[in-house]
Motif scaffolding. Sequence first.
Motif, PDB file in Angstrom:
ATOM      1  N   LEU A  90      43.783  21.557  38.729  1.00 28.32           N
ATOM      2  CA  LEU A  90      43.416  22.745  39.502  1.00 28.32           C
ATOM      3  C   LEU A  90      44.089  24.023  39.010  1.00 28.32           C
ATOM      4  O   LEU A  90      43.460  25.079  38.961  1.00 28.32           O
ATOM      5  N   SER A  91      45.328  23.946  38.613  1.00 31.08           N
ATOM      6  CA  SER A  91      46.013  25.159  38.145  1.00 31.08           C
ATOM      7  C   SER A  91      45.434  25.660  36.817  1.00 31.08           C
ATOM      8  O   SER A  91      45.653  26.815  36.444  1.00 31.08           O
ATOM      9  N   ALA A  92      44.688  24.804  36.131  1.00 37.35           N
ATOM     10  CA  ALA A  92      44.044  25.186  34.868  1.00 37.35           C
ATOM     11  C   ALA A  92      42.523  25.056  34.980  1.00 37.35           C
ATOM     12  O   ALA A  92      41.839  24.702  34.023  1.00 37.35           O
ATOM     13  N   TRP A  93      41.982  25.368  36.155  1.00 45.19           N
ATOM     14  CA  TRP A  93      40.553  25.171  36.408  1.00 45.19           C
ATOM     15  C   TRP A  93      39.664  25.930  35.425  1.00 45.19           C
ATOM     16  O   TRP A  93      38.566  25.474  35.111  1.00 45.19           O
ATOM     17  N   LYS A  94      40.120  27.067  34.925  1.00 45.92           N
ATOM     18  CA  LYS A  94      39.293  27.848  34.000  1.00 45.92           C
ATOM     19  C   LYS A  94      39.039  27.088  32.702  1.00 45.92           C
ATOM     20  O   LYS A  94      37.982  27.244  32.085  1.00 45.92           O
ATOM     21  N   GLU A  95      39.984  26.276  32.293  1.00 45.38           N
ATOM     22  CA  GLU A  95      39.868  25.524  31.045  1.00 45.38           C
ATOM     23  C   GLU A  95      39.338  24.110  31.257  1.00 45.38           C
ATOM     24  O   GLU A  95      38.987  23.435  30.295  1.00 45.38           O
ATOM     25  N   SER A  96      39.296  23.659  32.491  1.00 47.40           N
ATOM     26  CA  SER A  96      38.927  22.277  32.772  1.00 47.40           C
ATOM     27  C   SER A  96      37.423  22.115  32.978  1.00 47.40           C
ATOM     28  O   SER A  96      36.808  22.891  33.704  1.00 47.40           O
ATOM     29  N   PRO A  97      36.840  21.071  32.386  1.00 45.14           N
ATOM     30  CA  PRO A  97      35.412  20.806  32.594  1.00 45.14           C
ATOM     31  C   PRO A  97      35.134  20.085  33.916  1.00 45.14           C
ATOM     32  O   PRO A  97      33.984  19.801  34.232  1.00 45.14           O
ATOM     33  N   MET A  98      36.165  19.813  34.702  1.00 45.23           N
ATOM     34  CA  MET A  98      35.999  19.008  35.917  1.00 45.23           C
ATOM     35  C   MET A  98      35.482  19.779  37.122  1.00 45.23           C
ATOM     36  O   MET A  98      35.206  19.184  38.157  1.00 45.23           O
ATOM     37  N   PHE A  99      35.310  21.091  37.008  1.00 38.06           N
ATOM     38  CA  PHE A  99      34.907  21.888  38.153  1.00 38.06           C
ATOM     39  C   PHE A  99      33.509  22.458  37.942  1.00 38.06           C
ATOM     40  O   PHE A  99      33.172  22.914  36.853  1.00 38.06           O
ATOM     41  N   SER A 100      32.708  22.438  39.001  1.00 37.02           N
ATOM     42  CA  SER A 100      31.334  22.935  38.942  1.00 37.02           C
ATOM     43  C   SER A 100      31.327  24.462  38.893  1.00 37.02           C
ATOM     44  O   SER A 100      32.333  25.118  39.185  1.00 37.02           O
ATOM     45  N   ASP A 101      30.179  25.028  38.550  1.00 39.33           N
ATOM     46  CA  ASP A 101      30.043  26.484  38.534  1.00 39.33           C
ATOM     47  C   ASP A 101      30.287  27.060  39.927  1.00 39.33           C
ATOM     48  O   ASP A 101      30.887  28.126  40.063  1.00 39.33           O
ATOM     49  N   GLN A 102      29.846  26.366  40.944  1.00 35.33           N
ATOM     50  CA  GLN A 102      30.059  26.797  42.324  1.00 35.33           C
ATOM     51  C   GLN A 102      31.557  26.826  42.654  1.00 35.33           C
ATOM     52  O   GLN A 102      32.069  27.798  43.209  1.00 35.33           O
TER      53      GLN A 102
ATOM     54  N   ALA B  42      33.286  29.697  40.832  1.00 38.73           N
ATOM     55  CA  ALA B  42      33.058  30.994  41.479  1.00 38.73           C
ATOM     56  C   ALA B  42      34.017  31.184  42.651  1.00 38.73           C
ATOM     57  O   ALA B  42      34.626  32.247  42.806  1.00 38.73           O
ATOM     58  N   VAL B  43      34.175  30.148  43.460  1.00 37.13           N
ATOM     59  CA  VAL B  43      35.067  30.239  44.621  1.00 37.13           C
ATOM     60  C   VAL B  43      36.530  30.326  44.179  1.00 37.13           C
ATOM     61  O   VAL B  43      37.310  31.094  44.751  1.00 37.13           O
ATOM     62  N   LEU B  44      36.903  29.577  43.172  1.00 35.32           N
ATOM     63  CA  LEU B  44      38.284  29.627  42.686  1.00 35.32           C
ATOM     64  C   LEU B  44      38.601  30.995  42.078  1.00 35.32           C
ATOM     65  O   LEU B  44      39.707  31.519  42.259  1.00 35.32           O
ATOM     66  N   ALA B  45      37.636  31.593  41.390  1.00 38.07           N
ATOM     67  CA  ALA B  45      37.846  32.938  40.841  1.00 38.07           C
ATOM     68  C   ALA B  45      38.038  33.941  41.971  1.00 38.07           C
ATOM     69  O   ALA B  45      38.925  34.806  41.907  1.00 38.07           O
TER      70      ALA B  45
ATOM     71  N   ASP C 136      33.360  43.155  40.718  1.00 39.85           N
ATOM     72  CA  ASP C 136      31.924  42.944  40.911  1.00 39.85           C
ATOM     73  C   ASP C 136      31.464  41.669  40.219  1.00 39.85           C
ATOM     74  O   ASP C 136      30.596  40.951  40.727  1.00 39.85           O
ATOM     75  N   ARG C 137      32.045  41.380  39.059  1.00 37.58           N
ATOM     76  CA  ARG C 137      31.664  40.183  38.308  1.00 37.58           C
ATOM     77  C   ARG C 137      31.931  38.921  39.123  1.00 37.58           C
ATOM     78  O   ARG C 137      31.066  38.054  39.247  1.00 37.58           O
ATOM     79  N   VAL C 138      33.126  38.828  39.691  1.00 39.89           N
ATOM     80  CA  VAL C 138      33.478  37.635  40.474  1.00 39.89           C
ATOM     81  C   VAL C 138      32.647  37.572  41.745  1.00 39.89           C
ATOM     82  O   VAL C 138      32.137  36.508  42.112  1.00 39.89           O
TER      83      VAL C 138
ATOM     84  N   GLU D 254      25.737  34.043  43.535  1.00 38.47           N
ATOM     85  CA  GLU D 254      24.790  33.140  42.881  1.00 38.47           C
ATOM     86  C   GLU D 254      24.741  31.778  43.564  1.00 38.47           C
ATOM     87  O   GLU D 254      23.744  31.065  43.456  1.00 38.47           O
ATOM     88  N   HIS D 255      25.804  31.401  44.250  1.00 39.41           N
ATOM     89  CA  HIS D 255      25.923  30.054  44.797  1.00 39.41           C
ATOM     90  C   HIS D 255      25.960  29.983  46.326  1.00 39.41           C
ATOM     91  O   HIS D 255      25.780  28.895  46.881  1.00 39.41           O
ATOM     92  N   PHE D 256      26.196  31.107  46.989  1.00 46.31           N
ATOM     93  CA  PHE D 256      26.383  31.084  48.430  1.00 46.31           C
ATOM     94  C   PHE D 256      25.613  32.211  49.096  1.00 46.31           C
ATOM     95  O   PHE D 256      25.450  33.291  48.523  1.00 46.31           O
ATOM     96  N   ASN D 257      25.194  31.957  50.341  1.00 46.47           N
ATOM     97  CA  ASN D 257      24.537  33.016  51.099  1.00 46.47           C
ATOM     98  C   ASN D 257      25.598  33.904  51.759  1.00 46.47           C
ATOM     99  O   ASN D 257      26.793  33.627  51.674  1.00 46.47           O
TER     100      ASN D 257
END
Length: 142
Positions: free
Chosen positions: A71-83, A86-89, A104-106, A112-115
């Motif tokens: 989790l502390s390296a979620w940006k580099e890890s393939p284990m997390f979904s795009d959704q 987005a929430v972690l960012a 604005d980017r985040v 893209e993933h949530f209402n």
Amino acid sequence: MTRIDIAKVQPAAYDAMFGLEKYLETSDLEPILIELVKIRASQINGCAYCIQMHTKAALGKGEAVERIFALSAWKESPMFSDQERAVLALTEEMTHISRQGVTDRVYAQVQEHFNEEQIGQIIMLVTTINAWNRIALAIQIQ
């Protein structure tokens, strides 16, 4: 040095914080996603008490140990979904709000993933865990 017992000296405020927790339990967010946010914010804030509590909760809800380790390296890890990414960012930008606010980017990635209702729930989730972290650190909960 002994610190105050916030629940004893500010019971109404403490109860209000638990009211936020009860609200979050009724949200549309996945329980594991909620715990990931709580762990990540707590890692950033250095709240060992909250990291331990929410790691146990995530494991109890079926989260994989490997994902918690990553989790502390979620940006580099393939284990997390795009959704999840987005929430972690958003969690990181809100937790480090003084750096640049929420970009604005985040925010667009979250959209893209949530209402709108879910985005509001995510914002309240991140706000709540950051408040808990600050309380725990200020009174040195162990």
